[in-house]
Design a protein around this motif. Structure first.
Motif, PDB file in Angstrom:
ATOM      1  N   UNK A  38       0.796  -1.236   0.000  1.00 11.01           N
ATOM      2  CA  UNK A  38       0.000   0.000   0.000  1.00 11.01           C
ATOM      3  C   UNK A  38       0.826   1.283   0.000  1.00 11.01           C
ATOM      4  N   UNK A  39       1.935   1.309   0.722  1.00  9.61           N
ATOM      5  CA  UNK A  39       2.733   2.541   0.779  1.00  9.61           C
ATOM      6  C   UNK A  39       3.303   2.860  -0.599  1.00  9.61           C
ATOM      7  N   UNK A  40       3.819   1.838  -1.277  1.00 11.80           N
ATOM      8  CA  UNK A  40       4.350   2.062  -2.627  1.00 11.80           C
ATOM      9  C   UNK A  40       3.247   2.474  -3.588  1.00 11.80           C
ATOM     10  N   UNK A  41       2.064   1.883  -3.448  1.00 14.40           N
ATOM     11  CA  UNK A  41       0.966   2.243  -4.344  1.00 14.40           C
ATOM     12  C   UNK A  41       0.491   3.668  -4.090  1.00 14.40           C
TER      13      UNK A  41
ATOM     14  N   UNK B   4      11.627  -3.836   7.148  1.00 10.10           N
ATOM     15  CA  UNK B   4      12.930  -3.801   7.792  1.00 10.10           C
ATOM     16  C   UNK B   4      13.790  -2.734   7.123  1.00 10.10           C
ATOM     17  N   UNK B   5      15.090  -2.810   7.328  1.00 13.28           N
ATOM     18  CA  UNK B   5      15.987  -1.796   6.767  1.00 13.28           C
ATOM     19  C   UNK B   5      15.924  -1.805   5.245  1.00 13.28           C
ATOM     20  N   UNK B   6      15.920  -3.016   4.660  1.00 12.20           N
ATOM     21  CA  UNK B   6      15.832  -3.104   3.208  1.00 12.20           C
ATOM     22  C   UNK B   6      14.486  -2.584   2.701  1.00 12.20           C
ATOM     23  N   UNK B   7      13.418  -2.885   3.446  1.00 10.27           N
ATOM     24  CA  UNK B   7      12.106  -2.401   3.049  1.00 10.27           C
ATOM     25  C   UNK B   7      12.013  -0.885   3.108  1.00 10.27           C
ATOM     26  N   UNK B   8      12.531  -0.291   4.159  1.00 16.46           N
ATOM     27  CA  UNK B   8      12.533   1.176   4.271  1.00 16.46           C
ATOM     28  C   UNK B   8      13.378   1.783   3.153  1.00 16.46           C
ATOM     29  N   UNK B   9      14.502   1.140   2.853  1.00 18.75           N
ATOM     30  CA  UNK B   9      15.344   1.625   1.752  1.00 18.75           C
ATOM     31  C   UNK B   9      14.601   1.549   0.421  1.00 18.75           C
TER      32      UNK B   9
ATOM     33  N   UNK C 139      10.341   6.407  -3.780  1.00 14.88           N
ATOM     34  CA  UNK C 139       9.943   7.812  -3.695  1.00 14.88           C
ATOM     35  C   UNK C 139      10.925   8.721  -4.407  1.00 14.88           C
ATOM     36  N   UNK C 140      12.226   8.446  -4.236  1.00 12.70           N
ATOM     37  CA  UNK C 140      13.242   9.250  -4.915  1.00 12.70           C
ATOM     38  C   UNK C 140      13.186   9.045  -6.423  1.00 12.70           C
ATOM     39  N   UNK C 141      12.880   7.815  -6.844  1.00 12.20           N
ATOM     40  CA  UNK C 141      12.764   7.530  -8.273  1.00 12.20           C
ATOM     41  C   UNK C 141      11.646   8.355  -8.913  1.00 12.20           C
ATOM     42  N   UNK C 142      10.522   8.464  -8.216  1.00 11.21           N
ATOM     43  CA  UNK C 142       9.400   9.241  -8.736  1.00 11.21           C
ATOM     44  C   UNK C 142       9.706  10.733  -8.721  1.00 11.21           C
ATOM     45  N   UNK C 143      10.504  11.174  -7.761  1.00 10.01           N
ATOM     46  CA  UNK C 143      10.809  12.601  -7.640  1.00 10.01           C
ATOM     47  C   UNK C 143      11.851  13.084  -8.650  1.00 10.01           C
ATOM     48  N   UNK C 144      12.537  12.176  -9.320  1.00  5.19           N
ATOM     49  CA  UNK C 144      13.605  12.582 -10.228  1.00  5.19           C
ATOM     50  C   UNK C 144      13.144  13.589 -11.287  1.00  5.19           C
ATOM     51  N   UNK C 145      12.085  13.306 -12.065  1.00  3.76           N
ATOM     52  CA  UNK C 145      11.676  14.297 -13.073  1.00  3.76           C
ATOM     53  C   UNK C 145      11.161  15.588 -12.468  1.00  3.76           C
TER      54      UNK C 145
END
Length: 292
Positions: free
Chosen positions: A29-32, A257-262, A268-274
C-alpha cells in the motif's frame, strides 16, 4: 539546462518502465500510494489545472473499482455489513482501494508517457530494436490522422449528396457502414501506392538514416544510472518480501525492515527525479529572466 522531456528517449523510457513496473507488480500500500500521488502530481505539474475531464474520469473509475471488489468478493473475516445476504468485508474493501490505486496510478503514468514520448521518439526506440518494426509503426501513426481526415471528407460528401440524412438508427448504420467500406478500400489502395513509391525511391537498398539523432549526454548517463540504482534497491526490497501484505483472510502487513525502508525511500526518490529536474529548470529560467 534541459527539461525531463528533452532527455534521451531511452532514458525516459527506462524511467517510465521502472516506475510503472514496480506499480504493476507490487501491491504494497505505501508504494501504491506513492505511485498514485506521484503520478497525479507529475501530471498536474506538467499540464497545470487543465484536462479536468480526464481527472474526473480517472477518479470516477477509481471509486467504481474500489467499490466493485467488496460487492463481488466476500472473502475476509471482518464483516462491515450484510447486503442481500452477502457480507461486505473490510479486507475486500481495502483490497479494492489498493487495486484501484494501482490501476489509476498506472493510467496517469501512461498518460504522461504519451505526452512526453512523441511519435518521433517512439520511432527512435523501435528503430534501434527493429527497423522493420519502426517502419510499420511509423506508417500506422501516419495513417491515424489521414484516416480521420479522409473519413470526414467522405462523410461530408455523402451528406452534401443527400444520402442517409434521415434521423433514425437504421439510416445511420447504413451511412456509417458505407463510409467504413469506402475507407477500407481507400486504405488498401493508399498502402499499395505507398509501397510502390518506397520501392521506386530505393527503400532498403542503402544505409538507413534517421530524421533526428538523440545523442547521449553526461546528464542522460547520470539519470540512467541513478534510475537503475534506485530501481535495483526497490526491486530487491519487493523481491525479498521485505515489502509484502496479505489481505485475505485477514490483513497481515509486514513491518518493513531496513531493506524495506530503503526500498520505499528509493521508490519515492525515483518518482521525484523528473520533478526535481523540472523544478531546477524552472528556477534557473526564472533567475535568468530576472537578470535581463
Amino acid at each position: 539546462m534541459r527539461k525531463f522531456s528533452e532527455y534521451n528517449p531511452i532514458v525516459i523510457a527506462v524511467w517510465f518502465f521502472s516506475v510503472t513496473g514496480v506499480a504493476m507488480f507490487c501491491n504494497y500500500p505505501i508504494l501504491m500510494a506513492i505511485s498514485l500521488v506521484g503520478a497525479v502530481v507529475f501530471f498536474v505539474f506538467r499540464n497545470g489545472l487543465s484536462h479536468g475531464r480526464e481527472h474526473i474520469f480517472f477518479w470516477i473509475l477509481f471509486a467504481v473499482l474500489a467499490l466493485a471488489n467488496p460487492l463481488v468478493s466476500h472473502n475476509g473475516k471482518t464483516v462491515l455489513f450484510v447486503m442481500n445476504h452477502n457480507p461486505v468485508t473490510l479486507e475486500a474493501l481495502l483490497y479494492g482501494v489498493n487495486s484501484a490505486a494501482i490501476i489509476i496510478g498506472v493510467l496517469y503514468w501512461f498518460r504522461s508517457f504519451t505526452q512526453i514520448m512523441t511519435s518521433e521518439k517512439l520511432l527512435y526506440l523501435t528503430g534501434a530494436l527493429s527497423p522493420k518494426l519502426s517502419l510499420v509503426l511509423s506508417m500506422a501513426l501516419r495513417f491515424v490522422p489521414l484516416f480521420g481526415r479522409q473519413s470526414e471528407k467522405i462523410n461530408n460528401a455523402q451528406t452534401a449528396m443527400g444520402l442517409y440524412k434521415d434521423d433514425n438508427i437504421i439510416d445511420d448504420i447504413k451511412g456509417r457502414s458505407r463510409v467504413f467500406s469506402v475507407m477500407v478500400t481507400w486504405a488498401l489502395e493508399n498502402g499499395i501506392i505507398t509501397a510502390d513509391s518506397m520501392e521506386a525511391r530505393g527503400y532498403g537498398t542503402g544505409r538507413r538514416t534517421q530524421l533526428r539523432r538523440f545523442g547521449f549526454r553526461v546528464g542522460d548517463i547520470v539519470l540512467l544510472i541513478v534510475t537503475l540504482l534506485l530501481l535495483a534497491v526497490t526491486a530487491a526490497a519487493v523481491g525479498t518480501d521485505s515489502l509484502s501484505i496479505d489481505f485475505y483472510p485477514e490483513i497481515n502487513i509486514k513491518t518493513p525492515d531496513i531493506l524495506g525502508i530503503s526500498g520505499i525511500i528509493s521508490y519515492g526518490a525515483l518518482i521525484l527525479l523528473p520533478l526535481i529536474i523540472e523544478t531546477e529548470v524552472r528556477l534557473k529560467w526564472k533567475y535568468l529572466r530576472s537578470t535581463i
